[in-house]
Write an enzyme that holds these catalytic residues in place. Structure first.
Site, PDB file in Angstrom:
ATOM      1  N   ASP A 192       8.461   8.310  -7.955  1.00  0.00           N
ATOM      2  CA  ASP A 192       7.746   7.818  -7.112  1.00  0.00           C
ATOM      3  C   ASP A 192       7.059   6.779  -7.943  1.00  0.00           C
ATOM      4  OD1 ASP A 192       6.296   6.705  -4.697  1.00  0.00           O
ATOM      5  OD2 ASP A 192       7.110   8.564  -3.884  1.00  0.00           O
ATOM      6  N   HIS A 264       9.082   2.654  -3.894  1.00  0.00           N
ATOM      7  CA  HIS A 264       8.545   3.801  -4.552  1.00  0.00           C
ATOM      8  C   HIS A 264       8.922   3.950  -5.829  1.00  0.00           C
ATOM      9  CE1 HIS A 264       5.937   5.215  -1.412  1.00  0.00           C
ATOM     10  NE2 HIS A 264       6.955   4.942  -0.129  1.00  0.00           N
ATOM     11  N   ASP A 326      12.702   4.810   1.790  1.00  0.00           N
ATOM     12  CA  ASP A 326      11.452   4.497   2.748  1.00  0.00           C
ATOM     13  C   ASP A 326      10.550   3.547   2.199  1.00  0.00           C
ATOM     14  OD1 ASP A 326      10.762   6.532   0.622  1.00  0.00           O
ATOM     15  OD2 ASP A 326       8.831   6.886   1.440  1.00  0.00           O
ATOM     16  N   GLU A 327       9.774   2.757   2.978  1.00  0.00           N
ATOM     17  CA  GLU A 327       8.463   2.046   2.830  1.00  0.00           C
ATOM     18  C   GLU A 327       8.770   1.220   1.751  1.00  0.00           C
ATOM     19  OE1 GLU A 327       4.751   4.602   4.020  1.00  0.00           O
ATOM     20  OE2 GLU A 327       5.711   5.444   2.038  1.00  0.00           O
ATOM     21  N   TRP A 468       3.478  16.587   0.383  1.00  0.00           N
ATOM     22  CA  TRP A 468       3.071  14.932  -0.223  1.00  0.00           C
ATOM     23  C   TRP A 468       1.977  15.410  -1.063  1.00  0.00           C
ATOM     24  CZ3 TRP A 468       6.990  11.959  -0.835  1.00  0.00           C
ATOM     25  CH2 TRP A 468       7.952  11.929   0.394  1.00  0.00           C
ATOM     26  N   GLU A 470      -0.483  13.604  -3.112  1.00  0.00           N
ATOM     27  CA  GLU A 470      -1.359  12.623  -3.386  1.00  0.00           C
ATOM     28  C   GLU A 470      -2.640  13.497  -3.688  1.00  0.00           C
ATOM     29  OE1 GLU A 470       0.609  11.884  -1.034  1.00  0.00           O
ATOM     30  OE2 GLU A 470       0.966   9.754  -0.916  1.00  0.00           O
TER      31      GLU A 470
END
Ligand code: ACM
Length: 527
Positions: A192, A264, A326-327, A468, A470
């Site tokens: 990531d 990412h 994604d994203e 996830w 974080e």
């Protein structure tokens, strides 16, 4: 015996049987089987290794070194066998029958026998899950007939090791926990913006540079961000990964690697800036959010990422390889004359179609090696690659669209399966990313949307929980966030819809949490 006593005995007996996830059918009968030094584990050539597995499960708590034998000389045995006639139970179903002299586990396949063994462990007192000798417990299994098979073939748990690196020992524990819950896919989110965690021999800087960030944000992103000033990182060597894949396979868990592209990926760009649109030197990201720095989708990058996938395919035997997708903020593609020229030359409408074109290149590459591409639901934008399977995370819409277009789907909606969300009032909980996902809501999830026809519904392979990291810096907090919500998800994935019942689940969960106590899992207590 009057009726009251019968009813009481009935409930006491049922109290002894608290299997999670709930099996398709359970019938309690008279009597009990007591594990002792005279118990033998009887196997055939196809179940011998499973017999060893069972013996290893039973030994630490009981202190019993049960012999694994080919045929029983004694009259007190646990018999593990394959039975070709059990086709109706499917490739993962099993039958367990217990009477005072004999436990039999039968299935069509070794996976089925393995799940029978998991159920058998849960028929014993919870302390059986202890890794240390337990005294003063009678190792009793109630007489029972169980027939069981899963609802879905994809019963997954994901773990993000990019935002925070997780030690390899914890990866093993996580896989063990999946197996106990009859889950069979470990989605390993390996790369990531904030870290690259898989050794790639051809491109060593991916880990030399990409596996380390100089510091980490404290708390949430804001205008005045504060950092801890401490380097964070780590990666898994190819040898470690091979061992993890082997360990998982012995527990009938397939490890699905995720290598994020074309977004990412800031950690990869820090290592190899030439992969980026701008070519500028960036650092491994030190805070949370989505990086604007993305890959240049040109032939150089395609070759590079296909080289990476070649090494990935050598390490992982999963039919599915996850490419993220994604994203992907498109600002850099919009601003780049080179990328705009590519869009024109390829006759594409826009940046979404360009991303789709890039993903198609990966799809056909993976397909040429007999593998299947899976990606987050953004891979639908600009057109779905022919072989792609969709992991639907922004709710179910992506999954529904994919199933209607005849593509396979894994349901992973953030509404019901994001275990980085709060599980209770945020004021009473440790810092989390946001959201609100209590245990009951996870349990209530049905992965098959009512808007699908029966034929379309067959494309729903199953369901997966996401962790996830974080705001989850270490294994203890992973356990806190994942459990017991993963127990609820296991039941969503395994148990037939008509047998799901939240109150019944919660009463079984109370016993099940004693098992997690014995293992040493830092789950969030239920109140
Ligand atoms: C995701 O949560 N960005 C898949």
């Amino acid at each position: 015996m009057n009726l009251m006593v019968v009813a009481l005995l009935g409930s006491l007996c049922l109290g002894q049987v608290s299997v999670v996830p709930r099996p398709s059918g359970i019938r309690l009968t008279e009597g009990r089987f007591v594990l002792g030094p005279d118990t033998q584990i009887v196997t055939d050539p196809q179940t011998d290794r499973l017999g060893q597995t069972l013996a290893a499960y039973l030994r630490p708590a009981t202190g019993l070194a049960l012999p694994v034998v080919k045929s029983s000389g004694g009259d007190h045995a646990i018999v593990l066998s394959l039975d070709a006639s059990l086709v109706d139970l499917g490739p993962e179903g099993y039958r367990v029958s217990v009477d005072p002299n004999r436990v039999q586990i039968k299935a069509l396949t070794q996976a089925g026998v393995f799940y029978g063994i998991q159920t058998l462990r849960q028929l014993l007192p919870p302390a059986i899950f202890s890794g240390k000798p337990v005294s003063g417990v009678e190792w009793v299994i109630p007489s029972v007939q169980i027939e069981d098979r899963p609802r879905f073939s994809w019963r997954g748990m994901h773990l993000d090791v990019a935002r925070h690196f997780m030690p390899i020992e914890f990866i093993y524990k996580y896989i063990d926990l999946l197996a106990i819950h009859k889950m069979n896919r470990f989605h390993w989110h390996l790369t990531d913006d904030q870290g690259w965690r898989i050794e790639i021999k051809k491109y060593p800087r991916l880990t030399q540079v990409g596996a380390w960030r100089k510091e980490t944000l404290i708390g949430r992103p804001s205008k005045q961000m504060q950092f801890d000033g401490r380097p964070h990182g780590g990666f898994y060597t190819q040898e470690q990964i091979r061992q993890v894949v082997r360990y998982a396979k012995e527990r009938f868990v397939t490890v699905v690697p995720e290598i994020e592209m074309p977004g990412h990926c800031q950690a990869a760009l820090a290592a190899y800036p030439e992969l980026g649109v701008t070519g500028r030197q960036v650092e491994v990201m030190t805070y949370w959010g989505v990086s604007e720095d993305i890959m240049n989708p040109n032939e150089f990058t395609i070759r590079f990422m296909q080289d990476v996938l070649s090494e990935v395919m050598k390490l992982f035997d999963s039919p599915f390889i996850h490419i993220g997708g994604d994203e992907v903020p498109k600002a850099q593609w919009k601003a780049s004359p080179e990328v705009q020229a590519m869009i024109k030359e390829l006759g594409l409408q826009d940046e979404h179609e360009l991303q789709s074109w890039f993903i198609r290149r990966m799809d056909s590459f993976l397909a040429s090696y007999g593998r299947r591409l899976i990606g987050w639901d953004e891979i639908l934008e600009g057109g779905l690659a022919p072989g792609a399977t969709v992991m639907s995370w922004r709710g179910e819409a992506g999954g529904i669209a994919a199933a209607k277009a005849d593509h396979d789907v894994v349901m992973a909606p953030n509404s019901h399966t994001y275990f980085d969300y709060y599980q209770a009032d945020p004021n009473t909980e440790p810092l989390a990313i946001g959201g609100y996902l209590p245990l009951e809501k996870v349990y209530s999830y049905d992965p098959v949307p009512s808007s699908l026809t029966q034929d379309q519904a067959r494309h729903i392979l199953g369901v997966q929980g996401q962790v996830w990291t974080e705001y989850i810096p270490e294994p203890n907090k992973v356990e806190y966030m994942a459990f017991p919500r993963a127990c609820a998800l296991a039941e969503v994935a395994w148990t037939q819809r008509e047998l799901k019942d939240i109150e019944d689940f919660k009463s079984r969960l109370r016993v099940h949490l004693q098992r997690l106590d014995a293992i040493g899992v830092n789950y969030r207590p239920i109140r």
